[in-house]
Design an enzyme around this catalytic site. Sequence first.
Site, PDB file in Angstrom:
ATOM      1  N   ARG A   1     -15.072 -14.655 -10.963  1.00  0.00           N
ATOM      2  CA  ARG A   1     -13.938 -13.370 -10.674  1.00  0.00           C
ATOM      3  C   ARG A   1     -15.594 -12.246 -10.885  1.00  0.00           C
ATOM      4  NH1 ARG A   1     -10.724 -14.028 -15.406  1.00  0.00           N
ATOM      5  NH2 ARG A   1     -10.362 -11.856 -14.558  1.00  0.00           N
TER       6      ARG A   1
ATOM      7  N   HIS B   1       1.262   0.535 -13.272  1.00  0.00           N
ATOM      8  CA  HIS B   1       2.673  -0.232 -13.242  1.00  0.00           C
ATOM      9  C   HIS B   1       4.317   0.051 -13.264  1.00  0.00           C
ATOM     10  CE1 HIS B   1       3.172  -4.573 -15.694  1.00  0.00           C
ATOM     11  NE2 HIS B   1       3.841  -3.831 -15.980  1.00  0.00           N
TER      12      HIS B   1
ATOM     13  N   ILE C   1      -7.115  -9.552 -11.163  1.00  0.00           N
ATOM     14  CA  ILE C   1      -7.013  -8.625 -12.650  1.00  0.00           C
ATOM     15  C   ILE C   1      -8.712  -8.529 -12.922  1.00  0.00           C
ATOM     16  CG2 ILE C   1      -8.053  -9.887 -15.481  1.00  0.00           C
ATOM     17  CD1 ILE C   1      -5.282 -11.598 -14.945  1.00  0.00           C
TER      18      ILE C   1
ATOM     19  N   GLY D   1       0.666  -1.442  -0.410  1.00  0.00           N
ATOM     20  CA  GLY D   1      -0.156   0.154  -0.058  1.00  0.00           C
ATOM     21  C   GLY D   1       0.860   1.082   0.015  1.00  0.00           C
TER      22      GLY D   1
ATOM     23  N   THR E   1      -8.327  -1.212 -19.376  1.00  0.00           N
ATOM     24  CA  THR E   1      -9.025  -1.223 -19.722  1.00  0.00           C
ATOM     25  C   THR E   1      -9.043  -3.250 -19.548  1.00  0.00           C
ATOM     26  OG1 THR E   1      -6.942  -2.041 -21.502  1.00  0.00           O
ATOM     27  CG2 THR E   1      -8.748  -0.110 -21.779  1.00  0.00           C
TER      28      THR E   1
END
Length: 230
Positions: free
Chosen positions: A82, A126, A109, A25, A158
């Site tokens: 998911r 990222h 994901i 975090g 996306t």
Amino acid sequence: MVHWWSMLIKRTDPLRVAVLASGRGSNLQAVIDAIEAGTVQAKIVAVISNKKNSPALERACRHGLAGFFVDPKLHAGKPDSRESYDRELLSVLREHDVELVLLAGYMKIVTTVLVDAFVNRMMNIHPSLLPSFPGLDVQRKAIDWGCKLAGCTVHFVTEGVDEGPIILQAAVPILDDDSADSLAARILVQEHKIYPRAVQLFAEGRLRVEGRRVFIEQGKPAGEAVISPS
Ligand code: GRF
């Protein structure tokens, strides 16, 4: 087609942000610190984790923010586990009128359930210069490839992992004696700068998305090239 994804009129109420985090975090902390310092005009209305004991939830608690553990086990075994998990997340996000979602070391994901609900309103950070090195262990991969520059990227989320339109990047030289850890530490310093900056740009309504490209209204012209080794 041109899309404006945040309001052009100056807003008076702070942008309502949720942060999804699985681990340490530190990026969450960077955003909290920037908000507390007044450099980001936003309010974190929910910190959500898929890990019950994540340090991210502890940080939320220390700063008086609402933290939620959403248990993946309650959805395991379902054919659409998911999506089912993301539907629960979405209901938490909607309950809190979230305008912008930040993925910050979120190790799941996200499915179309979330992506479609937050088109160009969900960001990820990222630790590579995308589109090079999507996925995991990317600092090691950049060193092994022989790159001279590594870095980090804030992008909209996306469906494809680490594929969305790039908002901001910071480059970091790779040194001859770098280990994956030493490089990751230097990249992290930059992550903590560019993630809050991207949030503030969004809050100011200055991000315009055209296809894959994100334009920053009234952005400063680019500086000099970064050359490594110098
Ligand atoms: C960061 O390196 C981020 O770029 C990646 O996961 C890491 C999370 O670190 N997506 P932290 O939990 O924010 O400290």
